[in-house]
Design a protein around this motif. Structure first.
Motif, PDB file in Angstrom:
ATOM      1  N   ASP A  56      -9.567   6.369   2.808  1.00  0.00           N
ATOM      2  CA  ASP A  56      -8.733   6.234   3.999  1.00  0.00           C
ATOM      3  C   ASP A  56      -9.281   5.227   5.008  1.00  0.00           C
ATOM      4  N   ARG A  57     -10.552   4.945   4.938  1.00  0.00           N
ATOM      5  CA  ARG A  57     -11.136   3.982   5.872  1.00  0.00           C
ATOM      6  C   ARG A  57     -10.532   2.593   5.698  1.00  0.00           C
ATOM      7  N   TYR A  95      -7.403   2.037   4.623  1.00  0.00           N
ATOM      8  CA  TYR A  95      -5.978   2.309   4.412  1.00  0.00           C
ATOM      9  C   TYR A  95      -5.120   1.071   4.662  1.00  0.00           C
ATOM     10  N   ASP A  96      -5.285   0.426   5.810  1.00  0.00           N
ATOM     11  CA  ASP A  96      -4.429  -0.717   6.141  1.00  0.00           C
ATOM     12  C   ASP A  96      -4.617  -1.862   5.157  1.00  0.00           C
ATOM     13  N   SER A 132     -13.863  -3.476   7.801  1.00  0.00           N
ATOM     14  CA  SER A 132     -12.581  -2.765   7.691  1.00  0.00           C
ATOM     15  C   SER A 132     -12.094  -2.317   9.058  1.00  0.00           C
ATOM     16  N   SER A 133     -13.004  -2.123  10.006  1.00  0.00           N
ATOM     17  CA  SER A 133     -12.595  -1.688  11.343  1.00  0.00           C
ATOM     18  C   SER A 133     -11.772  -2.758  12.048  1.00  0.00           C
ATOM     19  N   SER A 138      -8.212  -2.150  10.995  1.00  0.00           N
ATOM     20  CA  SER A 138      -7.699  -0.919  11.612  1.00  0.00           C
ATOM     21  C   SER A 138      -7.382  -1.146  13.080  1.00  0.00           C
ATOM     22  N   ARG A 139      -8.260  -1.832  13.776  1.00  0.00           N
ATOM     23  CA  ARG A 139      -8.030  -2.113  15.203  1.00  0.00           C
ATOM     24  C   ARG A 139      -6.827  -3.020  15.388  1.00  0.00           C
ATOM     25  N   CYS A 158      -4.214  -3.297  13.412  1.00  0.00           N
ATOM     26  CA  CYS A 158      -2.993  -2.544  13.120  1.00  0.00           C
ATOM     27  C   CYS A 158      -2.716  -1.469  14.165  1.00  0.00           C
ATOM     28  N   SER A 159      -3.720  -1.138  14.962  1.00  0.00           N
ATOM     29  CA  SER A 159      -3.525  -0.194  16.068  1.00  0.00           C
ATOM     30  C   SER A 159      -3.058  -0.889  17.332  1.00  0.00           C
ATOM     31  N   ARG A 173       0.767  -6.430   5.116  1.00  0.00           N
ATOM     32  CA  ARG A 173       0.579  -5.054   5.595  1.00  0.00           C
ATOM     33  C   ARG A 173       1.914  -4.440   6.003  1.00  0.00           C
TER      34      ARG A 173
END
Length: 331
Positions: free
Chosen positions: A10-11, A13-14, A271-272, A275-276, A278-279, A295
């Protein structure tokens, strides 16, 4: 049966969604994909693939346990790895989950292409599968130019094991390769483990554990290897990494001097960052819009809409450099 293998949890995921969408953009739902779980954090990706009939999560627990045990046995033979890892994070083993990609040697596909979750597919894989008729290991990268992140280059034993030509022709990046089922059976793995116990483990580079071990396994076993970057006409060779700033993008496909890439590798980016982004955080990094396109390929309305000026991602030292600094070792 042919297929694509991926390592994920899940880490990432994007990144996984973007990769699956890039595969779908080329193959529709006609290319099976098997996800090898890095660990038990798979809730989000399980929900995502529930609507993708061509994707499965590998659930052969016997195989997963076998490779976990094999890897621990391997690193038990290494003269310094566990001491350095315990200094680093207090753990006896480092990133064991990365080795679970080895499950592809037991997995559902007779022939497969493995892709890291931080890659995007840019072209059909016909050439790779075709080369598997002639060789058992197919790659397309330039890792042979950087042995430092593959082997312990200060080990005198490295030169005893592999000639300079073998190192050049056989070294590869573990983020993208094609191979076949059963090329590493239990008998061959037992033999490899015994060679490592007899002192060959000192050639392994502990800060890239899955990459160094996989290179050793392939090269020590004498597996026939083919690297497109060493065999294609110079005019046809393309790069693959986002560290190349000269690529061109046309219709969300990436080209190198007019030649379509096989895959794009977001190597070195945490990977962060994805995630950031996409947030909703307006972070800029190489070929960001290509990633965002894939994505949100099936849900463009959810793509972040930025109103502020993008801020460049902070270029961090690579993993090896950070680790060596923490250990008080200069590179």
């Amino acid at each position: 049966m042919d297929g694509i293998c991926v390592l994920a949890n899940d880490r990432v995921y994007d990144q996984l969604v973007a990769l699956l969408n890039s595969i779908e953009a080329i193959y529709g739902e006609n290319m099976p994909v098997c996800i090898y779980p890095y660990d038990d954090r798979t809730t989000k990706i399980s929900a995502e693939i529930a609507r993708r009939s061509y994707v499965e999560i590998y659930n052969n627990q016997e195989s997963i346990r076998y490779w976990d045990e094999f890897v621990r046995n391997v690193w038990d033979t290494h003269p310094t790895a566990q001491m350095n890892w315990q200094k680093l994070n207090g753990e006896k083993y480092h990133r064991v989950g990365t080795h679970r990609r080895y499950g592809a040697f037991d997995g559902p596909f007779d022939r497969f292409v493995y892709m890291d979750a931080d890659t995007l597919l840019m072209s059909p894989l016909d050439r790779l599968f075709a080369q598997l008729e002639n060789h058992d290991w197919i790659v397309y990268d330039f890792q042979f130019k950087d042995l430092y992140h593959v082997y312990n280059i200060s080990s005198p034993k490295l030169g005893e094991l592999f000639t300079p030509e073998r190192l050049r022709s056989g070294t590869f990046c573990s983020g993208f390769y094609a191979s076949k089922k059963n090329i590493f059976d239990t008998q061959k793995c037992s033999w490899l483990l015994e060679q490592l116990r007899q002192g060959e483990s000192e050639v392994l580079y502990e800060m890239a554990p899955d990459q160094t071990l996989l290179n050793y396994m392939v090269m020590k076993s004498g597996i026939s290897t083919y690297n497109f970057s060493l065999n294609l006409p110079k005019s046809d060779i393309t790069g693959c990494c986002v560290t190349s700033n000269h690529f061109e993008v046309k219709d969300n496909v990436v080209y190198d001097r007019g030649k379509q890439l096989t895959y794009l590798h977001y190597i070195g980016l945490s990977s962060s960052l994805f995630s950031r982004l996409c947030s909703g955080e307006n972070i800029d990094f190489p070929y960001r819009d290509v990633f965002l396109h894939y994505r949100y390929l099936h849900e463009p309305d959810k793509r972040p809409k930025f109103t502020t000026k993008p801020k460049s991602y902070n270029t961090q030292p690579n993993l090896a450099t950070r680790i060596f600094r923490k250990l008080g070792i200069t590179k």
